[in-house]
Design a protein around this motif. Structure first.
Motif, short mmCIF file in Angstrom:
data_model
loop_
_atom_site.label_atom_id
_atom_site.label_comp_id
_atom_site.label_asym_id
_atom_site.label_seq_id
_atom_site.Cartn_x
_atom_site.Cartn_y
_atom_site.Cartn_z
N ALA A 52 -8.56 -1.84 2.03
CA ALA A 52 -8.16 -0.51 1.93
C ALA A 52 -7.04 -0.06 2.60
CB ALA A 52 -9.12 0.50 2.17
N ARG A 53 -7.00 -0.44 3.83
CA ARG A 53 -5.77 -0.14 4.80
C ARG A 53 -4.67 -0.91 4.55
NH1 ARG A 53 -7.10 -2.28 10.55
NH2 ARG A 53 -5.45 -1.16 11.20
N LEU A 54 -4.93 -2.38 3.88
CA LEU A 54 -3.68 -3.12 3.63
C LEU A 54 -3.11 -2.44 2.28
CD1 LEU A 54 -4.63 -6.85 3.57
CD2 LEU A 54 -2.40 -5.94 4.41
N SER A 55 -3.76 -1.85 1.39
CA SER A 55 -3.17 -1.27 0.15
C SER A 55 -2.50 -0.04 0.47
CB SER A 55 -4.51 -0.96 -0.71
OG SER A 55 -3.98 -0.23 -1.87
N ALA A 56 -2.91 0.57 1.52
CA ALA A 56 -2.23 1.72 1.84
C ALA A 56 -1.05 1.61 2.54
CB ALA A 56 -3.06 2.88 2.82
N SER A 57 -0.79 0.59 3.43
CA SER A 57 0.34 0.23 3.79
C SER A 57 1.39 -0.68 2.85
CB SER A 57 0.06 -0.92 5.12
OG SER A 57 -0.38 -1.98 4.62
N MET A 58 0.75 -1.29 2.13
CA MET A 58 1.73 -1.76 0.98
C MET A 58 2.24 -0.79 -0.05
SD MET A 58 -0.59 -5.35 -0.16
CE MET A 58 0.33 -5.85 -1.40
N LYS A 59 1.46 0.31 -0.31
CA LYS A 59 2.24 1.38 -1.17
C LYS A 59 3.27 2.03 -0.43
CE LYS A 59 -1.91 2.07 -3.93
NZ LYS A 59 -3.17 3.12 -4.27
N LYS A 60 3.02 2.38 1.10
CA LYS A 60 4.03 2.94 1.81
C LYS A 60 5.17 2.09 1.82
CE LYS A 60 4.56 4.74 6.54
NZ LYS A 60 3.96 5.04 7.84
N LEU A 61 4.95 0.75 1.97
CA LEU A 61 6.15 -0.19 1.97
C LEU A 61 6.79 -0.12 0.74
CD1 LEU A 61 7.49 -2.17 3.69
CD2 LEU A 61 6.08 -4.15 2.87
N GLU A 62 6.15 -0.11 -0.61
CA GLU A 62 6.74 -0.21 -1.62
C GLU A 62 7.65 1.17 -1.88
OE1 GLU A 62 4.04 -0.34 -5.09
OE2 GLU A 62 3.13 -2.29 -4.18
N LYS A 63 7.25 2.15 -1.46
CA LYS A 63 8.18 3.38 -1.47
C LYS A 63 9.48 3.28 -0.84
CE LYS A 63 4.51 6.86 -1.96
NZ LYS A 63 3.59 8.16 -1.37
N ASN A 64 9.46 2.56 0.46
CA ASN A 64 10.73 2.21 1.23
C ASN A 64 11.56 1.22 0.53
OD1 ASN A 64 9.65 4.04 2.95
ND2 ASN A 64 8.70 2.48 4.15
N LEU A 65 11.05 0.40 -0.40
CA LEU A 65 11.66 -0.60 -1.31
C LEU A 65 11.90 -0.35 -2.73
CD1 LEU A 65 9.60 -3.78 0.39
CD2 LEU A 65 11.87 -2.83 0.94
#
Length: 235
Positions: free
Chosen positions: A146-159
């Motif tokens: 769940a933590r990884l998924s949240a951080s990946m979604k945040k990174l996707e927005k930046n990329l």
């Protein structure tokens, strides 16, 4: 010569893999549960292989409880939520207890420890500890995913204006997510195996079901212990 060198390199990796006591233990585990699946609890050659391999594996696990004892006392990565810290430490404590008690079970099966009834009771307690550690592992992996998924979604927005799969940080997180998903599947299977060994649901979790889940779980463990492939050189 290049083919010979490649063969040597592959053999060197196999030797490196088989030199690990953990890898040999998991290969024996696959044989043990594969035999349990074939025997389905019935007397015969397959059941004899299951029992003898189970006993042999206990030698590989001598003093292994120290590993999880060390994990219990080791500091956790900064930023880890308290519930995940507590679950992780509980997993270490339960697994260390299981491995310690399992040595007494081994002493009982070899005849060194004479109190058969107490050895059987200790064996059940040790299996409950293993099941508890598998439950803790399942919850930890769910939380970390769940933590990884949240951080990946945040990174996707930046990329969003670039290919996320070309981003090294995103690829690393994706690989970590895949590893944790596999660990989650394995922990879930180990819970079923523990239920089968403890005979908590004998009609549903038969020796054949226990063997099948244990065999697949063992193959996952063997895969997890494979050495990392060499990184390709950048052109």
């Amino acid at each position: 010569m290049s083919t010979l060198d490649a063969t040597r390199a592959e053999l060197a990796l196999i030797v490196l893999y088989l030199n690990k006591a953990e890898a040999r233990d998991k290969i024996c585990r696959a044989i043990q549960y594969g035999s349990k699946f074939l025997s389905n609890g019935e007397p015969g050659t397959a059941q004899n292989v299951d029992k003898s391999t189970s006993l042999a594996r206990k030698v590989f696990r001598l003093f292994k409880f120290v590993n999880d004892l060390h994990g219990l006392l080791s500091p956790v990565p900064q930023g880890t939520p308290l519930p995940l810290v507590l679950l992780g430490k509980s997993k270490n404590a339960l697994l260390s207890t299981f491995l310690f008690l399992d040595q007494i079970v081994w002493l009982g099966r070899t005849g060194i420890y004479k109190n058969k009834e107490r050895a059987e009771l200790i064996g059940r307690i040790s299996l409950f500890c293993w099941m508890g550690s598998s439950v803790c592992t399942t919850l930890v992996e769910l939380g970390e995913l769940a933590r990884l998924s949240a951080s990946m979604k945040k990174l996707e927005k930046n990329l969003k204006n670039s290919d996320k799969y070309k981003n090294e940080e995103y690829r690393a997180k994706l690989q970590k997510s895949n590893e944790r998903t596999l660990a989650l599947v394995k922990a879930g299977m180990d819970i079923v195996v523990a239920v089968g060994l403890l005979q908590l649901a004998p009609k549903k979790v038969t020796p054949r079901v226990t063997g099948a889940f244990g065999f697949v779980s063992s193959l996952i463990s063997c895969y997890q212990l494979l050495p990392s492939p060499p990184k390709s050189k950048a052109h």
